[in-house]
Write an enzyme that holds these catalytic residues in place. Structure first.
Site, PDB file in Angstrom:
ATOM      1  N   GLU A   8      -3.824  12.903 -16.425  1.00  0.00           N
ATOM      2  CA  GLU A   8      -4.881  13.889 -16.424  1.00  0.00           C
ATOM      3  C   GLU A   8      -4.593  14.862 -17.064  1.00  0.00           C
ATOM      4  O   GLU A   8      -4.717  16.117 -16.391  1.00  0.00           O
ATOM      5  CB  GLU A   8      -5.153  14.225 -14.883  1.00  0.00           C
ATOM      6  CG  GLU A   8      -5.470  12.769 -14.044  1.00  0.00           C
ATOM      7  CD  GLU A   8      -6.001  13.330 -12.405  1.00  0.00           C
ATOM      8  OE1 GLU A   8      -6.015  14.380 -12.222  1.00  0.00           O
ATOM      9  OE2 GLU A   8      -6.391  12.424 -11.949  1.00  0.00           O
ATOM     10  N   GLU A  40      -5.130   5.266 -10.758  1.00  0.00           N
ATOM     11  CA  GLU A  40      -5.192   5.992  -9.329  1.00  0.00           C
ATOM     12  C   GLU A  40      -6.665   5.743  -8.870  1.00  0.00           C
ATOM     13  O   GLU A  40      -7.591   6.049  -9.800  1.00  0.00           O
ATOM     14  CB  GLU A  40      -5.322   7.460  -9.694  1.00  0.00           C
ATOM     15  CG  GLU A  40      -3.666   8.105  -9.556  1.00  0.00           C
ATOM     16  CD  GLU A  40      -3.662   9.520  -9.829  1.00  0.00           C
ATOM     17  OE1 GLU A  40      -4.433  10.338  -8.943  1.00  0.00           O
ATOM     18  OE2 GLU A  40      -2.730   9.947 -10.707  1.00  0.00           O
TER      19      GLU A  40
HETATM   20  C1  BG6 Z   1      -5.352  13.146  -9.084  1.00  0.00           C
HETATM   21  C2  BG6 Z   1      -3.863  13.565  -9.259  1.00  0.00           C
HETATM   22  O1  BG6 Z   1      -6.054  13.882  -9.675  1.00  0.00           O
HETATM   23  O2  BG6 Z   1      -5.369  13.167  -7.820  1.00  0.00           O
HETATM   24  C3  BG6 Z   1      -2.821  13.769  -8.161  1.00  0.00           C
HETATM   25  O3  BG6 Z   1      -3.162  12.706 -10.422  1.00  0.00           O
HETATM   26  C4  BG6 Z   1      -3.449  14.189  -7.111  1.00  0.00           C
HETATM   27  O4  BG6 Z   1      -1.716  14.560  -8.520  1.00  0.00           O
HETATM   28  C5  BG6 Z   1      -4.737  13.163  -6.644  1.00  0.00           C
HETATM   29  O5  BG6 Z   1      -2.873  14.597  -5.810  1.00  0.00           O
HETATM   30  C6  BG6 Z   1      -5.391  13.577  -5.574  1.00  0.00           C
HETATM   31  O6  BG6 Z   1      -6.006  14.680  -5.501  1.00  0.00           O
HETATM   32  P1  BG6 Z   1      -5.581  15.937  -4.562  1.00  0.00           P
HETATM   33  O7  BG6 Z   1      -6.153  17.177  -5.330  1.00  0.00           O
HETATM   34  O8  BG6 Z   1      -6.543  15.752  -3.387  1.00  0.00           O
HETATM   35  O9  BG6 Z   1      -4.273  15.818  -4.471  1.00  0.00           O
END
Ligand code: BG6
Length: 462
Positions: A168, A367
């Site tokens: 990202e 993800e």
């Molecule tokens: C993604 C990232 O944006 O989302 C992670 O690659 C992140 O590092 C995940 O933890 C979830 O988002 P957040 O902000 O709730 O941790």
């Protein structure tokens, strides 16, 4: 069991995590500091409940136990990132042998358990000294990153076949240079554009270095968070706004990564607004000849957009949002804890877009996930009964399966994340894991979703 939704043979089932969010041991064994260690030290109040990254889920000490659990819940692949500041404290120069041993041990442990390691080189964690040299605004830092990448390829390339240059890359741009949720908390569109541009130059240079080593059977890609832009209506003003949001937030990275060039429309806007970055003569050919082999797609939420309702304050800093308004669609389904819309079909729309407009490049979901607050309230007989997470995954997988049936080149599905981990400034507010982490005891307990995904992986479908 015959699965109704059967996935292609060899489909990757697993999860993703990142160094700063899981390793802990932030000041152990010679690790240098990164911007998170530093920002937390300076402003602990910016982190939920004042919790910083020093312990995280303690993977540095518990990786064996964790990899065993990964195996138990059916992982055949796992993405993690290397901490640049651990491997090369200060970001430039001497390699830390204790870090080399740690990452070798982790890779070996994964391979022994038949879990394919995917290594990501950068997950938001700039070494502090390099941030002080200008971070991604500086070409010197870009070159330091390429040296670091080479060290990683040389050290681990004979064992690791899937590499990612960045996770990202737009997030440090948004967080650090526009919307104030990452260090260095700058608000400046001009500098943000430079950071975005230099990151893609760094990615292309790392790919060039990777290819020059001709590592057998290895592939290199990038992980992008794609947020499909849906217009409020078919009114031309709404369509125009959605297109601009798509250019800013998706195509700014997707096009150079896959096609090796920036969209003309985006360049026109950047020029018109006086935001052009400093470029070097060879950049164009560097980008066009070093595109990715495969793409990781992080998908959490769509972006709904409408035409701007009011003129922006002419004295406020210029922002991407000067060109569109976010649209709160009535009746949208929300993950109220994270404040993100849940829209399962988005995963399908992304895959179709890649098929139609990006040469059907090899991709996987790198993800997808659901962060939920106070999950302890769902404990029954000692286990978190996270049926909401199971439903979330299943509903996304149904759409992903449909895209594969329609010819999309999708090779796997990784969840965010394996174990409840530290989420940047949200710290431990929302829990994402298949495995519960008891923060006090560091005890690990598999949630209902962990047992569910094990069956999905075993049957290669459900
Ligand atoms: C993604 C990232 O944006 O989302 C992670 O690659 C992140 O590092 C995940 O933890 C979830 O988002 P957040 O902000 O709730 O941790």
């Amino acid at each position: 069991m015959t699965a109704k939704y059967k996935f292609p043979e060899g489909f990757w089932w697993g999860s993703a995590a990142s160094a700063t969010q899981m390793e802990g041991a932030a000041r152990e064994d010679g690790k240098g500091l990164n911007i998170w260690d530093y920002w937390y030290e300076k402003e602990p109040n910016r982190f939920f409940d004042g919790v910083g990254p020093e312990i995280a889920s303690n993977f540095y000490h518990k990786y064996k136990e964790d990899i065993k659990l990964m195996k138990e819940i059916g992982h055949n692949s796992f993405r993690f990132s290397i901490s640049w500041a651990r491997l090369i404290p200060g970001g430039i120069g001497q390699v830390n042998e204790k870090a080399v041993k740690f990452y070798n041990d982790v890779i070996d442990e994964l391979l022994e358990n038949n879990i394919e390691p995917f290594i990501n080189l950068f997950h938001f964690d700039m070494p502090l000294e390099l941030q002080e040299k200008g971070g991604w605004e500086s070409r010197e830092v870009v070159n330091a990153y390429v040296e670091y990448a080479k060290v990683c390829f040389e050290l681990f390339g004979h064992k690791v076949k899937r590499w990612l240059t960045f996770n990202e890359p737009i997030v440090p741009v948004e967080g650090g240079y526009l919307y104030d949720f990452h260090y260095p908390n700058v608000v400046d569109f001009n500098r943000a554009v430079q950071v975005a541009y230099n990151t893609m130059i760094a990615s292309a240079k790392a790919i060039e270095a990777f290819r020059s080593l001709s590592i057998k059977d290895a592939k290199i890609g990038i992980v992008l968070n794609l947020t499909p832009s849906y217009p409020r209506s078919s009114n031309p003003a709404d369509l125009k706004a959605a297109n601009i949001a798509d250019l800013f937030f998706n195509r700014s990275f997707l096009d150079p990564a896959v096609k090796g060039e920036y969209p003309k429309e985006l360049v026109e806007i950047i020029k018109r607004e006086g935001l052009m970055p400093v470029v070097e003569e060879k950049d164009k050919s560097l980008l066009s000849s070093n595109t990715i082999d495969f793409l990781g797609v992080n998908y959490y939420q769509p972006r709904r957009v409408k035409a701007k309702a009011c003129m922006p304050n002419p004295e406020a800093p210029l922002m991407p949002d000067n060109f569109f308004d976010n649209y709160e669609m009535p009746g949208r389904k929300m993950n109220v804890y994270r404040g993100w819309e849940i829209y399962e079909k988005g995963i399908y729309d992304i895959a179709i877009n890649l098929r139609e407009n990006y040469g059907n490049i090899e991709s996987y979901i790198s993800e997808n996930g659901m962060g939920v607050q106070n999950e302890e309230r769902f404990i029954e007989n000692g286990r978190i009964e996270d049926d909401y997470r199971i439903n979330f995954i299943r509903d996304h997988l149904i759409w992903l399966h449909k895209s594969i049936e329609e010819g999309c080149n999708v090779k796997g599905y990784h969840m965010w994340t394996f174990i409840d981990n530290w989420s940047w400034s949200n710290a431990y507010k929302n829990r994402y894991g298949f495995i519960q982490l008891d923060l006090k005891t560091q005890k690990r307990i598999i949630k209902k979703s962990g047992y569910w995904i094990r069956e999905v992986s075993k049957n290669n479908g459900f």
